[in-house]
Design an enzyme around this catalytic site. Structure first.
Site, PDB file in Angstrom:
ATOM      1  N   HIS A 303      -2.544 -38.190 -28.726  1.00  0.00           N
ATOM      2  CA  HIS A 303      -3.896 -38.038 -27.652  1.00  0.00           C
ATOM      3  C   HIS A 303      -4.937 -38.155 -28.516  1.00  0.00           C
ATOM      4  O   HIS A 303      -5.396 -37.429 -29.495  1.00  0.00           O
ATOM      5  CB  HIS A 303      -4.040 -36.161 -26.841  1.00  0.00           C
ATOM      6  N   HIS A 346      -1.663 -25.360 -26.815  1.00  0.00           N
ATOM      7  CA  HIS A 346      -2.440 -25.354 -27.747  1.00  0.00           C
ATOM      8  C   HIS A 346      -2.530 -24.225 -27.473  1.00  0.00           C
ATOM      9  O   HIS A 346      -2.896 -23.543 -27.578  1.00  0.00           O
ATOM     10  CB  HIS A 346      -3.270 -25.753 -26.647  1.00  0.00           C
ATOM     11  N   GLU A 352     -10.689 -21.435 -22.065  1.00  0.00           N
ATOM     12  CA  GLU A 352     -10.630 -23.058 -21.611  1.00  0.00           C
ATOM     13  C   GLU A 352     -10.887 -22.577 -19.960  1.00  0.00           C
ATOM     14  O   GLU A 352      -9.889 -21.061 -19.719  1.00  0.00           O
ATOM     15  CB  GLU A 352      -9.501 -23.471 -21.761  1.00  0.00           C
ATOM     16  N   HIS A 376      -7.591 -19.269 -20.173  1.00  0.00           N
ATOM     17  CA  HIS A 376      -6.934 -19.499 -21.268  1.00  0.00           C
ATOM     18  C   HIS A 376      -7.931 -18.915 -22.406  1.00  0.00           C
ATOM     19  O   HIS A 376      -8.786 -19.438 -22.815  1.00  0.00           O
ATOM     20  CB  HIS A 376      -6.297 -20.465 -21.847  1.00  0.00           C
ATOM     21  N   HIS A 382      -1.064 -22.265 -24.126  1.00  0.00           N
ATOM     22  CA  HIS A 382      -1.209 -23.127 -23.332  1.00  0.00           C
ATOM     23  C   HIS A 382      -0.351 -23.814 -22.946  1.00  0.00           C
ATOM     24  O   HIS A 382      -0.521 -24.404 -24.343  1.00  0.00           O
ATOM     25  CB  HIS A 382      -2.148 -22.591 -22.242  1.00  0.00           C
TER      26      HIS A 382
HETATM   27 FE   LIG Z   1      -6.179 -25.998 -23.929  1.00  0.00          FE
END
Ligand SMILES: [Fe+2]
Ligand SMILES: *[C@@H]1O[C@H](CO)[C@@H](O)[C@H](O)[C@H]1NC(C)=O
Ligand SMILES: *[C@@H]1O[C@H](CO)[C@@H](O)[C@H](O)[C@H]1NC(C)=O
Ligand SMILES: *[C@@H]1O[C@H](CO)[C@@H](O)[C@H](O)[C@H]1NC(C)=O
Length: 454
Positions: A303, A346, A352, A376, A382
């Site tokens: 990613h 994460h 976020e 979050h 999350h």
């Molecule tokens: Fe995140």
């Protein structure tokens, strides 16, 4: 009509008044031929008898790349108004201590839009603060708001003395009249109205969207580093309005609402503030269509971090750390081999806040709905819900379209944000069952697993 470019030095005249922009010098210039009345004939008077007013978006002494200002040539200067008095702020707040901190994963169902049969709510009355941090007085912080309204602002404009608004319409287009001209913004487009730019919002039905407000910094395009000269949001896709004015006396009173140090104030004047005939400068409102975003991501395996989707960033004083980034998750191809393709699990030192303009977000096919949101906070874990994890861990890895028909976005901030009383209680949209989407994650650990011999 728009002019294209990001942060350029633009010039614009309302076509009804050719020659309204002074030439050769900023303030005015002695015109060779002046056929008008005797006052305008004076060489120190602007063309058409306009007043010159500077709008400064940066300290006078900022280095060139950060120096922002525009000159507005207007029928009357902004200073002609009755005194400001405080007015109720409704659900708009900059009080980050209304309720106790809440470190949980938070998710909201779509925020309610007022039906016009109930009561008329315009853009200003429809502002609700969800979360934020910092302080407009020290010029450092952010506020995240939701707007939900059904009525256009009539003889009323809004002036934000505290910061810049990045507006993300989710439902209903909005026509924003600014001192620089008119901007039509539809869902899947965004617009930025910078500190001190007066504007009025017309709506065409039930209307809802999100706002990222930053105090003390302006949005910039992120640096591209090894990506090179092209990619992500390209400067020419940012559109700035052309000059438009109205010479309108409002005997009943025109209302200027000023957001100042987190509170609302109102004053009256007897003319429309949209009386700017011509302007030039690099401090302007602008819009951007998210469809124009040039999406970059992994093409072999693994990613890229979501920062690869940054449209605009408001930088803090710390290198590489944003007060807030505006990040989108556009339709794209997923091609990574031997990779769990949805977002990774994460915990982040940043906070976020996510919203959904349309469609279905890949990591949460259910529950996260257009017009809703999630937060979050700093170090709050999350990631994909249990269903998403199981499904995508077993999926055959073909090239496939991701996020087709969808546009999710994130306001990512280095501030640890407080949620308001409206966000946690009054709005009644908090999804108390959110944590359950991870409850059925179970262990796949097998201590007897052996790496296969090559
Ligand atoms: Fe995140
Ligand atoms: C504040 O929000 C609540 C719930 O969304 C709404 O019912 C109320 O009318 C709002 N208050 C004001 C003053 O707008
Ligand atoms: C608008 O806000 C600016 C600061 O951003 C302030 O200087 C100006 O006085 C305000 N004007 C009005 C009319 O609200
Ligand atoms: C508000 O919403 C109602 C119901 O959808 C609609 O009929 C009406 O035209 C809207 N009002 C405005 C000012 O757009």
């Amino acid at each position: 009509l728009y002019m294209s470019g990001f942060g350029n030095e633009f010039s614009s005249e309302d076509p009804r008044c050719p020659g309204s922009l002074p030439e050769g010098q900023v303030h005015t210039h002695p015109q060779k031929l002046r056929k008008c009345d005797s006052f305008i004939n004076n060489p120190q008077v602007c063309p058409y008898g306009l007043y010159a007013e500077q709008l400064s978006g940066s300290a006078f002494t900022c280095p060139r790349p950060a120096n922002k200002r525009s000159w507005l040539y207007r029928i009357l200067p902004s200073v002609k108004h009755k005194p400001f008095t405080a007015v109720p702020c409704g659900n708009l707040t900059e009080n980050w201590n209304e309720v106790e901190p809440d470190p949980n994963q938070l998710r909201w169902l779509p925020f309610t839009i007022p039906k016009s049969t109930e009561k008329k709510v315009d853009f200003v009355a429809g502002l609700h603060t969800v979360c934020g941090a910092g302080d407009a007085k020290s010029r450092n912080g952010i506020g995240i708001h939701v707007y939900a309204c059904n009525t256009s602002m009539v003889d009323k404009c809004f002036n934000n003395s505290d910061g810049d608004f990045l507006i993300v319409p989710q439902q209903g287009k909005i026509l924003i009249t600014t001192e620089f001209g008119k901007i039509m913004v539809k869902p899947n487009e965004i617009c930025v109205l910078q500190q001190g730019m007066r504007f009025s919002v017309d709506v065409f039905g039930e209307t809802r969207g999100y706002i990222l407000e930053v105090y003390g910094a302006h949005f910039e395009l992120p640096d591209l580093g090894p990506i090179g000269a092209n990619g992500l949001a390209n400067p020419r896709d940012f559109l700035c309005p052309v000059a438009w004015y109205e010479d309108r006396t409002v005997a009943t009173g025109y209302t200027v609402i000023n957001k100042y140090q987190g509170k609302l104030f109102s004053c009256q004047q007897d003319f429309s503030p949209f009386n700017v005939v011509a302007w030039h400068g690099n401090y302007t409102p602008y819009k951007y269509n998210l469809e124009n975003f040039m999406v970059i991501n992994a093409v072999a395996f693994d990613h890229a971090d979501p920062s690869i989707f940054t449209v605009l960033t408001a930088k803090s004083m710390r290198p590489g750390v944003a007060i807030a980034d505006f990040v989108i998750f556009p339709p794209r191809w997923g091609v990574a081999d031997r990779t769990f393709r949805p977002p990774y699990y994460h915990r982040n030192c940043m906070s976020e806040f996510m919203g959904l303009i349309k469609g279905h977000y890949e990591a949460k096919e259910e529950g996260f709905q257009p017009g809703g949101a999630s937060l979050h906070s700093a170090m709050t874990p999350h990631g994909p819900d249990a269903e998403c994890f199981e499904k995508n861990s077993a999926a055959e890895l073909q090239p496939e379209r991701v996020a087709e028909g969808t546009m999710a976005f994130m306001f990512e901030s280095s501030f640890s944000m407080a949620v308001t009383k409206w966000g946690l209680q009054t709005c009644q949209k908090l999804d108390k069952s959110y944590y359950q989407c991870w409850e059925s994650l179970h262990s796949h650990f097998n201590p007897n697993w052996k790496p296969s011999k090559k």
